[in-house]
Design a protein around this motif. Structure first.
Motif, PDB file in Angstrom:
ATOM      1  N   LEU A  88       0.908  -1.067  -0.052  1.00  0.00           N
ATOM      2  CA  LEU A  88       0.052   0.142   0.018  1.00  0.00           C
ATOM      3  C   LEU A  88       0.857   1.357   0.195  1.00  0.00           C
ATOM      4  O   LEU A  88       0.661   2.107  -0.999  1.00  0.00           O
ATOM      5  N   ILE A  89       1.712   1.367   0.910  1.00  0.00           N
ATOM      6  CA  ILE A  89       2.921   2.438   1.055  1.00  0.00           C
ATOM      7  C   ILE A  89       3.528   2.807  -0.572  1.00  0.00           C
ATOM      8  O   ILE A  89       3.643   3.814  -0.888  1.00  0.00           O
ATOM      9  N   ALA A  90       3.962   1.670  -0.973  1.00  0.00           N
ATOM     10  CA  ALA A  90       4.787   1.573  -2.313  1.00  0.00           C
ATOM     11  C   ALA A  90       3.929   2.194  -3.165  1.00  0.00           C
ATOM     12  O   ALA A  90       4.202   3.186  -4.130  1.00  0.00           O
ATOM     13  N   GLY A  91       2.341   1.673  -3.288  1.00  0.00           N
ATOM     14  CA  GLY A  91       1.468   2.077  -4.191  1.00  0.00           C
ATOM     15  C   GLY A  91       1.214   3.565  -4.066  1.00  0.00           C
ATOM     16  O   GLY A  91       1.183   4.320  -5.329  1.00  0.00           O
ATOM     17  N   LEU A  92       1.181   3.849  -2.920  1.00  0.00           N
ATOM     18  CA  LEU A  92       0.721   5.561  -2.549  1.00  0.00           C
ATOM     19  C   LEU A  92       2.058   6.170  -3.014  1.00  0.00           C
ATOM     20  O   LEU A  92       1.865   7.343  -3.737  1.00  0.00           O
ATOM     21  N   PHE A  93       3.043   5.822  -2.802  1.00  0.00           N
ATOM     22  CA  PHE A  93       4.315   6.643  -3.316  1.00  0.00           C
ATOM     23  C   PHE A  93       4.377   6.769  -4.971  1.00  0.00           C
ATOM     24  O   PHE A  93       4.550   7.838  -5.473  1.00  0.00           O
ATOM     25  N   GLN A  94       3.765   5.471  -5.665  1.00  0.00           N
ATOM     26  CA  GLN A  94       3.855   5.811  -6.766  1.00  0.00           C
ATOM     27  C   GLN A  94       2.744   6.686  -7.559  1.00  0.00           C
ATOM     28  O   GLN A  94       2.754   7.417  -8.235  1.00  0.00           O
ATOM     29  N   THR A  95       1.458   6.447  -6.863  1.00  0.00           N
ATOM     30  CA  THR A  95       0.484   7.332  -6.971  1.00  0.00           C
ATOM     31  C   THR A  95       0.973   8.754  -6.786  1.00  0.00           C
ATOM     32  O   THR A  95       0.416   9.883  -7.782  1.00  0.00           O
ATOM     33  N   TRP A  96       1.417   9.263  -5.942  1.00  0.00           N
ATOM     34  CA  TRP A  96       1.927  10.633  -5.722  1.00  0.00           C
ATOM     35  C   TRP A  96       3.207  10.920  -6.462  1.00  0.00           C
ATOM     36  O   TRP A  96       3.513  12.205  -6.311  1.00  0.00           O
ATOM     37  N   GLY A  97       3.592  10.178  -7.292  1.00  0.00           N
ATOM     38  CA  GLY A  97       4.668  10.662  -8.273  1.00  0.00           C
ATOM     39  C   GLY A  97       6.165  10.572  -7.530  1.00  0.00           C
ATOM     40  O   GLY A  97       7.032  11.302  -7.916  1.00  0.00           O
ATOM     41  N   LEU A  98       6.204  10.134  -6.480  1.00  0.00           N
ATOM     42  CA  LEU A  98       7.539   9.921  -5.782  1.00  0.00           C
ATOM     43  C   LEU A  98       8.577   9.188  -6.379  1.00  0.00           C
ATOM     44  O   LEU A  98       9.701   9.058  -5.924  1.00  0.00           O
ATOM     45  N   THR A  99       8.128   8.360  -7.266  1.00  0.00           N
ATOM     46  CA  THR A  99       8.957   7.278  -7.728  1.00  0.00           C
ATOM     47  C   THR A  99       9.667   7.343  -9.039  1.00  0.00           C
ATOM     48  O   THR A  99      10.085   6.248  -9.638  1.00  0.00           O
ATOM     49  N   GLY A 100       9.298   8.560  -9.581  1.00  0.00           N
ATOM     50  CA  GLY A 100       9.894   8.837 -10.969  1.00  0.00           C
ATOM     51  C   GLY A 100       8.762   8.362 -11.751  1.00  0.00           C
ATOM     52  O   GLY A 100       7.614   8.282 -11.484  1.00  0.00           O
ATOM     53  N   THR A 101       8.930   8.190 -13.290  1.00  0.00           N
ATOM     54  CA  THR A 101       8.210   7.421 -14.255  1.00  0.00           C
ATOM     55  C   THR A 101       8.303   6.065 -14.323  1.00  0.00           C
ATOM     56  O   THR A 101       9.280   5.529 -13.929  1.00  0.00           O
ATOM     57  N   PRO A 102       7.133   5.264 -14.936  1.00  0.00           N
ATOM     58  CA  PRO A 102       7.457   3.865 -15.167  1.00  0.00           C
ATOM     59  C   PRO A 102       8.551   3.619 -16.172  1.00  0.00           C
ATOM     60  O   PRO A 102       9.124   2.793 -16.092  1.00  0.00           O
ATOM     61  N   GLY A 107      15.528   5.688  -7.406  1.00  0.00           N
ATOM     62  CA  GLY A 107      15.971   4.617  -6.658  1.00  0.00           C
ATOM     63  C   GLY A 107      14.675   4.251  -5.623  1.00  0.00           C
ATOM     64  O   GLY A 107      14.444   2.783  -5.394  1.00  0.00           O
ATOM     65  N   LEU A 108      13.942   5.113  -5.160  1.00  0.00           N
ATOM     66  CA  LEU A 108      12.666   4.717  -4.629  1.00  0.00           C
ATOM     67  C   LEU A 108      11.632   3.778  -5.422  1.00  0.00           C
ATOM     68  O   LEU A 108      10.827   3.188  -5.000  1.00  0.00           O
ATOM     69  N   GLY A 109      11.708   4.428  -6.792  1.00  0.00           N
ATOM     70  CA  GLY A 109      10.582   3.452  -7.724  1.00  0.00           C
ATOM     71  C   GLY A 109      11.313   1.781  -7.784  1.00  0.00           C
ATOM     72  O   GLY A 109      10.462   1.124  -7.960  1.00  0.00           O
TER      73      GLY A 109
END
Length: 148
Positions: A88-102, A107-109
């Motif tokens: 859930l936390i990883a998915g929220l980080f991705q939703t919020w754009g904190l992980t770069g682009t696909p 690094g967080l991505g």
């Protein structure tokens, strides 16, 4: 299939077939509503807020389905939280754009991707492939006993 029992209760046990059915239903709902949110509201602040609300709303039924399946494996339902909370936390980080682009994750991505992949493999093997405890266990009777 009693949907209220599957998605809202933490008591008892479910077999692999009901777990797969529950996960597929949650996944389809997530994809459809997520697509509608992205088309109607885009990826701006309000769209991101709605995507976050969707993820949080689907957490409860996902936890209920996985907890009952862990019960069938004679393990506490809380075991599901060891995988669901980091995902859930990883998915929220991705939703919020904190992980770069696909296409170019930071690094967080990469960490979030590895977490989600690890949890996916663990749950598919443990909950989707391995058999439950035959007969009675600490969490109730064998869910397959009624079928046989």
């Amino acid at each position: 299939m009693d949907l209220q029992y599957i998605f809202a209760s933490f008591d008892g046990r479910i077999n692999r077939a009901k777990w797969w059915a529950g996960i597929v239903i949650i996944l389809v709902v997530s994809i459809i509503i997520g697509f509608i949110i992205e088309v109607v509201f885009g990826t701006g602040a309000f769209g991101t807020f709605l995507a976050t609300v969707l993820a949080l709303a689907l957490f409860y039924p996902t936890y209920a389905v996985c907890a009952k399946r862990f019960h069938d494996r004679d393990r506490p339902g809380k075991t599901a939280l060891y995988g669901l909370v980091p995902s859930l936390i990883a998915g929220l980080f991705q939703t919020w754009g904190l992980t770069g682009t696909p296409q170019e994750p930071n690094g967080l991505g990469w960490i979030c991707t590895l977490i989600n992949l690890g949890v996916l493999l663990w749950f598919v093997i443990e909950l989707g492939i391995l058999k439950g405890t035959p007969g009675q266990n600490h969490f109730g009777g064998d869910p397959l006993a009624a079928i046989n």
